[in-house]
Design a protein around this motif. Sequence first.
Motif, short mmCIF file in Angstrom:
data_model
loop_
_atom_site.label_atom_id
_atom_site.label_comp_id
_atom_site.label_asym_id
_atom_site.label_seq_id
_atom_site.Cartn_x
_atom_site.Cartn_y
_atom_site.Cartn_z
N TYR A 112 -6.16 -5.48 -5.81
CA TYR A 112 -4.62 -5.28 -5.40
C TYR A 112 -3.49 -5.90 -6.03
CZ TYR A 112 -7.01 -2.64 -1.58
OH TYR A 112 -7.76 -1.56 -0.77
N ALA B 243 -2.53 -9.26 9.72
CA ALA B 243 -1.29 -10.36 9.51
C ALA B 243 -1.55 -10.34 8.06
CB ALA B 243 -2.05 -11.36 9.93
N TYR C 292 0.86 -1.01 0.00
CA TYR C 292 0.35 0.11 -0.23
C TYR C 292 0.85 0.95 -0.24
CZ TYR C 292 -3.87 -3.31 1.67
OH TYR C 292 -4.98 -4.65 1.46
N ALA D 128 -3.89 -12.59 13.08
CA ALA D 128 -4.42 -11.73 13.76
C ALA D 128 -5.00 -10.58 13.16
CB ALA D 128 -2.86 -11.53 14.65
N ALA E 296 3.01 -5.03 2.52
CA ALA E 296 2.16 -5.90 3.73
C ALA E 296 2.01 -7.29 3.28
CB ALA E 296 0.83 -5.18 3.26
N ILE F 163 3.97 0.91 2.49
CA ILE F 163 3.82 -0.56 3.66
C ILE F 163 3.99 -1.28 2.68
CG2 ILE F 163 2.75 -0.81 4.77
CD1 ILE F 163 1.39 1.51 5.62
N GLU G 142 -13.66 -12.96 6.58
CA GLU G 142 -14.48 -12.88 7.32
C GLU G 142 -15.32 -12.94 8.02
OE1 GLU G 142 -12.86 -11.76 10.54
OE2 GLU G 142 -10.48 -11.17 9.80
N THR H 224 -5.63 -9.14 2.14
CA THR H 224 -4.48 -8.28 2.01
C THR H 224 -4.40 -9.44 0.33
OG1 THR H 224 -3.40 -6.88 3.21
CG2 THR H 224 -2.05 -7.35 0.80
N GLU I 68 -15.33 -8.90 3.05
CA GLU I 68 -15.53 -8.30 4.70
C GLU I 68 -16.71 -7.64 4.46
OE1 GLU I 68 -11.89 -7.66 6.23
OE2 GLU I 68 -13.35 -7.20 8.30
P1 ATP Z 1 -7.81 -7.89 9.15
O1 ATP Z 1 -8.42 -9.16 10.69
O2 ATP Z 1 -7.84 -6.99 9.83
O3 ATP Z 1 -9.07 -7.89 8.31
P2 ATP Z 1 -6.16 -9.01 8.36
O4 ATP Z 1 -5.34 -9.97 8.03
O5 ATP Z 1 -7.71 -8.94 7.06
O6 ATP Z 1 -6.98 -7.98 8.88
P3 ATP Z 1 -4.76 -6.81 6.00
O7 ATP Z 1 -6.00 -5.77 6.18
O8 ATP Z 1 -4.30 -7.61 5.06
O9 ATP Z 1 -4.76 -7.40 7.94
O10 ATP Z 1 -3.63 -5.48 6.33
C1 ATP Z 1 -2.24 -6.15 5.82
C2 ATP Z 1 -1.40 -4.89 6.60
O11 ATP Z 1 -1.69 -3.93 5.77
C3 ATP Z 1 -1.71 -3.79 7.81
O12 ATP Z 1 -0.48 -3.45 8.61
C4 ATP Z 1 -2.51 -3.23 7.30
O13 ATP Z 1 -2.84 -1.40 8.39
C5 ATP Z 1 -1.59 -2.20 6.86
N1 ATP Z 1 -3.44 -2.61 5.06
C6 ATP Z 1 -4.34 -2.32 4.78
N2 ATP Z 1 -5.34 -1.78 3.99
C7 ATP Z 1 -4.62 -1.36 3.89
C8 ATP Z 1 -4.84 0.38 3.33
N3 ATP Z 1 -5.66 0.06 2.42
N4 ATP Z 1 -3.52 1.47 2.51
C9 ATP Z 1 -2.79 1.30 3.87
N5 ATP Z 1 -2.23 -0.10 4.31
C10 ATP Z 1 -2.74 -1.23 4.55
#
Ligand code: ATP
Length: 235
Positions: free
Chosen positions: A51, A38, A11, A35, A16, A14, A160, A42, A83
């Motif tokens: 993405y 995690a 992102y 968690a 990810a 970042i 989820e 993404t 989600e």
């Molecule tokens: P959750 O259960 O909270 O959805 P997750 O395991 O699905 O968690 P992701 O949403 O894939 O995690 O996030 C992975 C990383 O990417 C995290 O550090 C999150 O902060 C970052 N992230 C997710 N979406 C974005 C975005 N649109 N812009 C910037 N960073 C993002």
Amino acid sequence: MLEIHDIHTYYGSIHALKGVSLKINEKEIVCLIGANGAGKTTTLMSLSGVYRPRRGSITFLGEDITKLASEKIVARGITQVPEGRMIFPRLTVRENLMMGAYLRNDSEGIEADEERAYELFPILAERRRQPGGTLSGGEQQMLAIGRALMARPKLLLLDEPSLGLAPIVVENIFEVIQSINQEGTTVLLVEQNAQMALQIAHRGYVLATGSVQLEGTSADLTANPQVRAAYLGLD
Ligand code: ATP
């Protein structure tokens, strides 16, 4: 059926996903647990073309789909239940279901699949003329799954599905996910509720800070001390 090889998704700056690899065989339910933050969502979004990974590859049924647009990925047979369900609140239940079939023009097949959605979730049949926005959270989740099935996916991605729902509703939805799988649809299930996910999945992957930390059969993961302590709240 699906092979994700070493994908890196960003992102902006970042990082990810830091090299996620996973495989799904035909007719499996595979779960992705981990968690908050995690990288589970993404991973799904990278797979469904929302993405684009900066590195790595995604192969589906022997073809590289890494750079395909979302609608092309849907047309190949991968459908995502996002989600938060994302149903259309002003459209009726039936109209929401029909949105899932927007790429199809086989009216008989569409009609049969609509009936199938009502068989899987009888409450949707009762509410078919009601606006989607008037449904409860659990009913909206059912509608979102029903809508995804209207695309006749080969691989169903669920993000989820248990989020914010009462345990009894979660149980019902998970039973239906199992039936859908037994009828031949392959499933990738993203869940924070690791206990429920491991109960219905054949195999699973544990994601932590953007990489796969562990993988194995559900039985192996359930017996793993690290998984038990961190994700199942057991010792
Ligand atoms: P959750 O259960 O909270 O959805 P997750 O395991 O699905 O968690 P992701 O949403 O894939 O995690 O996030 C992975 C990383 O990417 C995290 O550090 C999150 O902060 C970052 N992230 C997710 N979406 C974005 C975005 N649109 N812009 C910037 N960073 C993002």
